[in-house]
Structure formats: structure tokens, C-alpha cells
Design an enzyme around this catalytic site. Structure first.
Site, PDB file in Angstrom:
ATOM      1  CG  ASN A   9      48.283  97.697  61.122  1.00 58.67           C
ATOM      2  OD1 ASN A   9      48.179  97.917  59.730  1.00 58.67           O
ATOM      3  ND2 ASN A   9      49.631  97.194  61.193  1.00 58.67           N
ATOM      4  CD1 TRP A  10      42.000  98.999  60.341  1.00 56.91           C
ATOM      5  CD2 TRP A  10      41.047  99.783  58.258  1.00 56.91           C
ATOM      6  NE1 TRP A  10      40.935  99.885  60.694  1.00 56.91           N
ATOM      7  CE2 TRP A  10      40.257 100.222  59.403  1.00 56.91           C
ATOM      8  CE3 TRP A  10      40.686 100.079  57.088  1.00 56.91           C
ATOM      9  CZ2 TRP A  10      39.181 101.105  59.199  1.00 56.91           C
ATOM     10  CZ3 TRP A  10      39.485 100.907  56.851  1.00 56.91           C
ATOM     11  CH2 TRP A  10      38.756 101.429  57.836  1.00 56.91           C
ATOM     12  CD  GLU A 100      52.304  92.054  59.708  1.00 56.45           C
ATOM     13  OE1 GLU A 100      51.744  93.068  59.186  1.00 56.45           O
ATOM     14  OE2 GLU A 100      51.770  91.686  60.837  1.00 56.45           O
ATOM     15  CB  SER A 216      46.954  88.369  70.127  1.00 53.50           C
ATOM     16  OG  SER A 216      47.631  87.586  68.897  1.00 53.50           O
ATOM     17  N   GLY A 237      45.807  95.053  65.285  1.00 53.55           N
ATOM     18  CA  GLY A 237      45.674  94.437  64.227  1.00 53.55           C
ATOM     19  C   GLY A 237      44.185  93.726  63.725  1.00 53.55           C
ATOM     20  N   GLY A 238      44.190  92.526  63.861  1.00 52.81           N
ATOM     21  CA  GLY A 238      43.079  91.723  63.681  1.00 52.81           C
ATOM     22  C   GLY A 238      41.707  92.334  64.208  1.00 52.81           C
TER      23      GLY A 238
HETATM   24  P1  PGA Z   1      47.211  91.704  65.617  1.00 54.52           P
HETATM   25  O1  PGA Z   1      48.245  92.666  64.917  1.00 54.52           O
HETATM   26  O2  PGA Z   1      46.659  92.533  66.567  1.00 54.52           O
HETATM   27  O3  PGA Z   1      46.400  91.103  64.533  1.00 54.52           O
HETATM   28  O4  PGA Z   1      48.229  90.799  66.480  1.00 54.52           O
HETATM   29  C1  PGA Z   1      48.991  93.654  65.592  1.00 54.52           C
HETATM   30  C2  PGA Z   1      49.873  94.403  64.736  1.00 54.52           C
HETATM   31  O5  PGA Z   1      50.660  94.067  63.850  1.00 54.52           O
HETATM   32  O6  PGA Z   1      49.763  95.638  64.562  1.00 54.52           O
END
Ligand code: PGA
Length: 253
Positions: A9-10, A100, A216, A237-238
Site C-alpha cells: 500500500n503505497w 486512514e 509496521s 505500507g512503509g
Molecule cells: P505500515 O502501514 O506498514 O506503514 O505500518 C500498513 C498499512 O497502513 O496498510
């Protein structure tokens, strides 16, 4: 049986050239995931979808996904993008119910139900996110909260519709914070989600549903998380923005 899957997920990151460079690097590093590798879904921002989709290896384990869609098929909704348009540029998946979107854009279970339907009508496979806040966890209400998100947001789907769905468990307190759920915490909630699916549908549906962990997850902890019996992959994500890390995660089964 269910598929393992890793989705990147960019979010609202990367320009078009940066996105192209990233997929080129990811496919160089992980393109040979082979017959036993997970399905891989790349979810860039809307304007990058078509170009990034074209740059992905075709017909194999790589798939294109969007991060959101509108609930209507078309019409006067300035600035919005329908599931039908997403499908027309090569999307196969769409993330729905990300915390989000729930938090910053006021998406509630009723709206998400409509978005799910719209995605399914367009032939997209939803990646439906659930997850509790830190307050909810500390109040010992995690299971009740997740159960309500599933019941109100997802379990209205028919058996056939539900077959298209991947679930992502993303504890809000772990997203982007560097604070990952322990593999035991993830497994406990994933097993609970599977039980809820068995109640709402049947045992076979529960066994067949891919349940991802997100929050994370990274190149260091992916193997431990994915070794849990009910964790079938990750929504990343990150770490999906770094080719080496994302490729390592893909290779962590
Ligand atoms: P993260 O985000 O890996 O940066 O914690 C995950 C996500 O929100 O899909």
C-alpha cells in the site's frame, strides 16, 4: 485452499517515475517468486495505476490494486474514481476500509458496505481492513470491536461475493508507528476472525479466506508473522516503498 498474498500500500507516496523505478527493482529482485510464492499486489495512487500496471510482469503473480473506490458506478462526483474505471485500467484488487479512510475521510460501515458492492460488481477483489485503536485494545474490547466491523461492514455479502474478499487485520496502533503486533497478538486476532467467518458463512469459507496482517510489518519481522497458522501474508505500507525490503517480505514464507 487459500492463497498467501503480500500487498504493498503505497498510500500518498511516490511520483510516477519513482513508482516505475520501484516496480522495476521489485520485479528484478522478486520476479522469480515461482510457483510457491505468494500473490503480489501493488497499490499505487490513482494516477500511477495504469502505467505501473503496464510495467508489472503480466499473467503471473503480480497484480494491480487501488487504495479506494467510490460507491457509485459513474456520475457527477467530482474528483472521485469508480470501481469500473479502476477495472478498466487493469486493477484486480481494491483496498477498502483502511483505518486512514475511516479516520480522515469518515468512512463508516454503511458506506463501506456500498463500496464493497460496487467493487464486486466491477469484478474487483476487495482487501477489507479491520483493526482496533490502542484505547480499544487497552479496554480489552478488541474482539468485540473487530466482530462489529466484520458484521456491520462485511458479512452482509453473499457466500459467492465473500469468496472474492481478502481480509486485512491492521491494528491502528501498529500502523506507521514502528510498533508491530507480536506474532502471538496477530495470530490471536486472525484466529478470531476466522472463527467469525465460520459463524457467518461456514467452515470452508473460513479455511479459504486469506487474512493479511498489516501494521509496521517489515523485512525483519515478516517471516515470524507469516509463520503463524492464520496469518496468510501482509498489507505493507512503509516497507513496500523500499524494493529490497518488499522483495524480502515477498520471500518470507
Ligand atoms: P505500515 O502501514 O506498514 O506503514 O505500518 C500498513 C498499512 O497502513 O496498510
Amino acid at each position: 485452499m487459500r492463497q498467501n498474498l503480500v500487498a504493498g500500500n503505497w498510500k500518498m507516496n511516490l511520483t510516477y517515475p519513482e513508482g516505475l523505478a520501484l516496480v522495476e527493482e521489485i520485479t528484478r529482485l522478486a520476479g522469480d517468486a515461482g510457483a510457491t510464492g505468494p500473490e503480489i499486489v501493488v497499490c499505487p495512487p490513482f494516477p500511477l495505476l495504469h502505467g505501473v500496471g503496464q510495467a508489472l510482469p503480466q499473467g503471473g503473480r503480480f497484480h494491480l490494486g487501488a487504495q479506494n473506490c467510490h460507491q457509485k458506478e459513474s456520475g457527477a462526483f467530482t474528483g472521485e474514481v469508480s470501481a469500473k474505471v479502476l477495472a478498466s485500467v487493469g486493477c484486480e484488487y481494491v483496498i477498502l476500509g483502511h483505518s486512514e479512510r475511516r479516520q480522515y475521510f469518515g468512512e463508516d460501515d454503511e458506506l463501506l458496505s456500498q463500496k464493497l458492492k460496487a467493487a464486486l460488481v466491477a469484478g474487483l477483489k476487495p482487501i477489507f481492513c479491520v483493526g482496533e485503536s490502542l484505547d480499544t485494545r487497552e479496554a480489552d474490547e478488541t474482539f468485540a470491536f473487530i466482530s462489529k466491523q466484520l458484521t456491520d461492514g462485511l458479512f452482509h455479502l453473499s457466500n459467492e461475493e465473500f469468496e472474492q474478499v481478502t481480509i486485512a487485520y491492521e491494528p491502528i496502533w501498529a500502523i506507521g508507528t514502528g510498533r508491530t503486533a507480536s506474532s502471538a497478538q496477530a495470530q490471536e486476532v486472525h484466529a478470531f476472525i476466522r472463527e467469525q467467518i465460520a459463524r457467518a458463512y461456514d467452515a470452508q469459507a473460513a479455511l479459504n479466506t486469506t487474512i493479511l496482517y498489516g501494521g509496521s510489518a517489515n523485512a525483519q519481522n515478516a517471516r515470524e508473522l507469516f509463520s503463524q497458522p492464520d496469518v496468510d501474508g501482509g498489507l505493507i505500507g512503509g516497507a513496500s516503498l523500499k524494493a529490497v525490503d518488499f522483495a524480502t517480505i515477498i520471500q518470507s514464507f
